[in-house]
Design a protein around this motif. Structure first.
Motif: not given
Length: 403
Positions: A403, A198, A191-193, A189
């Motif tokens: 990605t 993802r 890394y995603h934020q 999460d």
């Protein structure tokens, strides 16, 4: 059959996660390994940047008399680290990041001729080399075991030396990877934020072992194993033993350090009768060795993001050895422990709180936790996790999977 290159900065024969990747993919693929150390495994082609130098791992439980030169080494390392950051910035703007590793260029050019289908890098810092090796058909997976830009955020020295370099690597390469893996949902999460990617969660699960849980007999034996990093505050588990009753003993199976923190741990252990440091064993022998214990302990305060969301090898090795688990309220670990009812979770990370929780246990309550660990072990093994990864890889070569 695919031609796969697995890259690792460390020694894949001693690092569990890269080792498991090599073991798994070499069963049905042509696997090459590029690392700092040579790899001798059946059917695997090894390319190493330097020869492995064996070290004496004997533990001496007495004060080390050597002269401490950290006050000299750290400023030199810091200066070199800052120079590397500016060299990276230069390479970044001229579009040739391979200049970062001039000593590795010749070997990388040789490896690049192999025309790989898949490259798996277990280190963010190797991505510049991975993209130098990449052919048109090649897919690249980053196994981001940690959130690299905040890896040792609690250490000012690391923040100055390493953090800017890692941030630029993330900015340059994360979106170019075809897949990113990491060990826990909290890190995924993050890394995603921060970067909009993802990652897939791929937990660090061990091989499956057929072990029968045993009722504690006599003393209750506690075990902790791993690397004695200052950030992990191993001393908390030593202090914990000042508050437990006489039933308990603790063994620390640690890889020997060479710094003042290692000396501190050795000195703390030497003043206590219920704690000892024991020699480490080979990676494949960890579970057969620790199965004789009763409880695996890991108290790790969230001093940085990676420790907060830690889901370490040792947790699953405790479970696979059919031990009860004793942890602090680390969110990712306690989710596993609660799901399978296989351990104890203290209210905070203080040694006294954990000791009081241990003191309330009986042989019967510990045995029940070990029986639940037996159930968990049948699910938490790398056979099942790699089956899930193989399902993801089936679609990796489709354009919409990038990605």
């Amino acid at each position: 059959m695919k031609k796969i290159l697995i890259m690792s900065e460390g020694d894949p024969t001693r690092d569990p996660r890269p080792n498991r990747f090599i073991q798994h993919f070499s069963q049905n693929n042509s696997v090459h390994v590029l690392s700092d150390y040579p790899v001798v495994m059946p059917g695997v082609v090894s390319y190493s940047f330097k020869q492995y130098l064996s070290t004496d791992n004997k533990i001496k439980n007495k004060k080390n008399k050597r002269i401490n030169i950290e006050f000299i080494i750290k400023p030199v390392r810091l200066a070199l680290g800052i120079m590397k950051v500016w060299w990276f910035i230069f390479c970044y703007f001229i579009g040739s990041l391979s200049f970062l590793y001039p000593e590795k260029t010749l070997l990388v050019r040789k490896v690049a001729k192999n025309d790989y289908d898949l490259i798996i890098s277990h280190d963010l810092t190797l991505l510049p080399l991975a993209f130098e090796i990449k052919a048109q058909k090649t897919r690249i997976i980053l196994d981001a075991r940690e959130y690299h830009p905040l890896n040792y955020q609690d250490q000012w020295f690391w923040r100055l030396e390493k953090k800017p370099f890692l941030l630029m690597l993330c900015r340059k390469y994360l979106h170019q990877c075809d897949m990113i893996l990491t060990v826990s949902r909290g890190i995924a999460d993050t890394y995603h934020q921060r970067w909009g990617v993802r990652p897939e969660v791929f937990m660090s699960l061990p091989d499956s072992f057929a072990i029968i849980p045993q009722m504690p007999k006599g003393k209750i034996h506690l075990i902790h194993h791993g690397w004695p990093s200052r950030s992990r505050q191993i001393e908390l588990m030593i202090y914990m033993m000042d508050y437990v009753d006489e039933r308990f003993s603790l063994d620390l199976m640690l890889l020997p350090g060479t710094d003042s923190y290692w000396d501190q741990l050795v000195n703390l252990v030497s003043t206590r009768k219920n704690v000892r440091i024991i020699p480490p064993v080979k990676m494949q022998d960890i579970i057969p060795t620790i199965k004789k214990y009763d409880i695996g302990v890991f108290i790790v305060p969230p001093v940085n993001l990676n420790l907060k969301y830690s889901l370490p090898n040792k947790l699953f090795e405790f479970i696979q050895a059919r031990l009860a688990v004793a942890i602090g309220p680390s969110p990712e670990m306690q989710e596993i422990v609660k799901k399978f009812h296989c351990g104890l979770i203290s209210e905070d990370f203080s040694p006294k709180t954990m000791a009081e929780l241990l003191n309330r246990q009986t042989n019967e309550s510990i045995f029940l936790l070990k029986m639940n660990a037996d159930i968990a072990a049948n699910e938490l093994n790398n056979g099942k996790s790699f089956n899930a990864l193989e399902s993801l890889l089936k679609d990796l070569w489709k354009p919409d999977m990038r990605t």
